[in-house]
Scaffold this active site. Sequence first.
Site, PDB file in Angstrom:
ATOM      1  CD  GLU A  93      -3.143  -0.875   2.051  1.00  0.00           C
ATOM      2  OE1 GLU A  93      -2.951  -0.311   3.323  1.00  0.00           O
ATOM      3  OE2 GLU A  93      -4.290  -1.089   1.973  1.00  0.00           O
ATOM      4  CD  GLU A 106      -3.868  -6.017   2.369  1.00  0.00           C
ATOM      5  OE1 GLU A 106      -4.860  -5.375   3.064  1.00  0.00           O
ATOM      6  OE2 GLU A 106      -2.603  -5.749   2.360  1.00  0.00           O
TER       7      GLU A 106
HETATM    8  C1  BG6 Z   1      -4.186  -2.728   4.631  1.00  0.00           C
HETATM    9  C2  BG6 Z   1      -3.131  -3.235   5.096  1.00  0.00           C
HETATM   10  O1  BG6 Z   1      -4.443  -1.552   4.766  1.00  0.00           O
HETATM   11  O2  BG6 Z   1      -5.310  -3.114   5.470  1.00  0.00           O
HETATM   12  C3  BG6 Z   1      -2.928  -4.537   6.340  1.00  0.00           C
HETATM   13  O3  BG6 Z   1      -2.212  -3.645   4.271  1.00  0.00           O
HETATM   14  C4  BG6 Z   1      -4.171  -4.221   7.197  1.00  0.00           C
HETATM   15  O4  BG6 Z   1      -1.838  -4.377   7.020  1.00  0.00           O
HETATM   16  C5  BG6 Z   1      -5.428  -4.312   6.470  1.00  0.00           C
HETATM   17  O5  BG6 Z   1      -4.014  -4.942   8.252  1.00  0.00           O
HETATM   18  C6  BG6 Z   1      -6.603  -4.051   7.319  1.00  0.00           C
HETATM   19  O6  BG6 Z   1      -6.718  -2.858   8.225  1.00  0.00           O
HETATM   20  P1  BG6 Z   1      -6.902  -2.969   9.705  1.00  0.00           P
HETATM   21  O7  BG6 Z   1      -6.606  -1.737   9.996  1.00  0.00           O
HETATM   22  O8  BG6 Z   1      -8.137  -3.602   9.673  1.00  0.00           O
HETATM   23  O9  BG6 Z   1      -5.895  -4.165  10.187  1.00  0.00           O
END
Ligand code: BG6
Length: 508
Positions: free
Chosen positions: A184, A406
């Site tokens: 990201e 993701e």
């Molecule tokens: C992304 C990141 O922004 O979102 C992860 O690459 C992160 O590291 C994921 O865990 C979800 O965000 P969060 O804050 O819910 O863990």
Amino acid sequence: MARFPEDFLWGGATSAAQIEGGRCEDGKGLSHLDYVYYRGPKRPCNFMLLDDYKKARIEEATLNFPNRRGIDFYHRYKEDIALLAEMGFKSFRMSVSWTRLFPTGKEEKPNPEGVEFYHNVFRELHKYGIEPLVTMIHYEMPYGFVDEGNGWETDMIIPYAVKYMKFLIDEYKGEVKYWLTFNEINMVNAVPFLGGGIILDRPGPTSKIDFDSYTPTPEITFERKGPPPTANFARWDQASHQALHHQFIASAMVVKYAHETAPNCLIGNMFNLHHLYPETSSPKDAYRAHEETEFNMLFCDVMAKGYYPAWMLSWYKKHNINIKWYDNYEEILANGKVDFISLSYYLSTVVTADPARQEKIGSFIRFLRNKYLETSDFGWQIDPIALRISLNELRDRFNLPIYIVENGIGAFEELGEDKTVHDDYRISYLRSHIEAIADAIEDGVDVIGYTPWGCIDLVSCSLVSMSKRYGFVYVDADDEGNGTYDRYRKDSFYWYKKVIASNGEDLD
Ligand code: BG6
């Protein structure tokens, strides 16, 4: 006709800092993320303030750091990989911890125990036919670079980061085909400490941090809504775009190196995609949405096209951002174009042209609610159609394969008496997004893989807690680091297994 290609890379995603634990074991050094601590259920802490960082550094023995233990993947990776294999994973996204290999970032030679650990993990994955997808830098750097150069704001970090990333290619190219340089990359602008190790209120990027004269101050307010009280957006933009430039340079150098030395490897960028809608059909709102989309695409443009888009340069001028350009940067970027696009996608957002209603966080905006969409427990707007739209836009803009690395829904969950979690909301979230991906593939988008986030529960990044869970597998650990750390299959575990076995045909 099958909706997904036969070799589609179904899997799941994690990062080292959020799963490994083993914080100081076997020679691992500390990263800047090791100093981010849990501050309560609704208090994200990404340390944009010097005072906060100093406090964590000085009181490190007493503050609770859930990342210390992660989910103990460092010791349990075999058990975890067996669970992934049971679901039929073809791909596992993980990151390498820079400080496990180069504890301070400045060592001549890597830490042999760290090197061996990742060989063992890759070996274990291949045992089950799972292809590793490796992020080289997932929000981590040796903390000394924060002290010395304010993270990525200065260019002193570049040679060390490039050396580390080239080492990864040299050492693991026989075991890892798919690589991402930075996780990201746009987050350096949204959250400068997390993405770039930048402390915004530091007197100057190279000024020494004086811990001796530290006296604890009352807690700094940094609630979920609103920027830190001392935020200075001119400084925010300047520092984060300078850091971003340095990350683009480091990434391009590594991509070029991999192309020359490891032709079997493919390297992608990785950005956080958040689709934007105008709030109304007013052309002004539409322009605002367009502007924000262009801004977000900058992060792909530079890495995939190999140059800064013209509008960005004029945006810098307009906002008095003076980038100190790295020597030969145009040539470096042009020679380091990525092989595929990768992205995280969780939510869509709404923007308005009305400045009174549009709060700005750095160059990012705080988004408005969309009345047509439901939200997760954490207020993230659920919108699979926006994913389809964005995938189509990305195809038109870059004409490159796309890896969705993701996606997922974070939720509060407890293990039931039946030793499972009935996470039908997760199944429904993922089902709708997989449908959207199938639609996009039908539209002609070359999507090569899908790795939902946090396939095993892990430490949340924004909340630094265990209680925001994403996994198919429940991990018995709480925000204070208590629990057995045992693993339990959730309902979604069996559902996803079926999805993979049917190559995305059976989503019921
Ligand atoms: C992304 C990141 O922004 O979102 C992860 O690459 C992160 O590291 C994921 O865990 C979800 O965000 P969060 O804050 O819910 O863990």
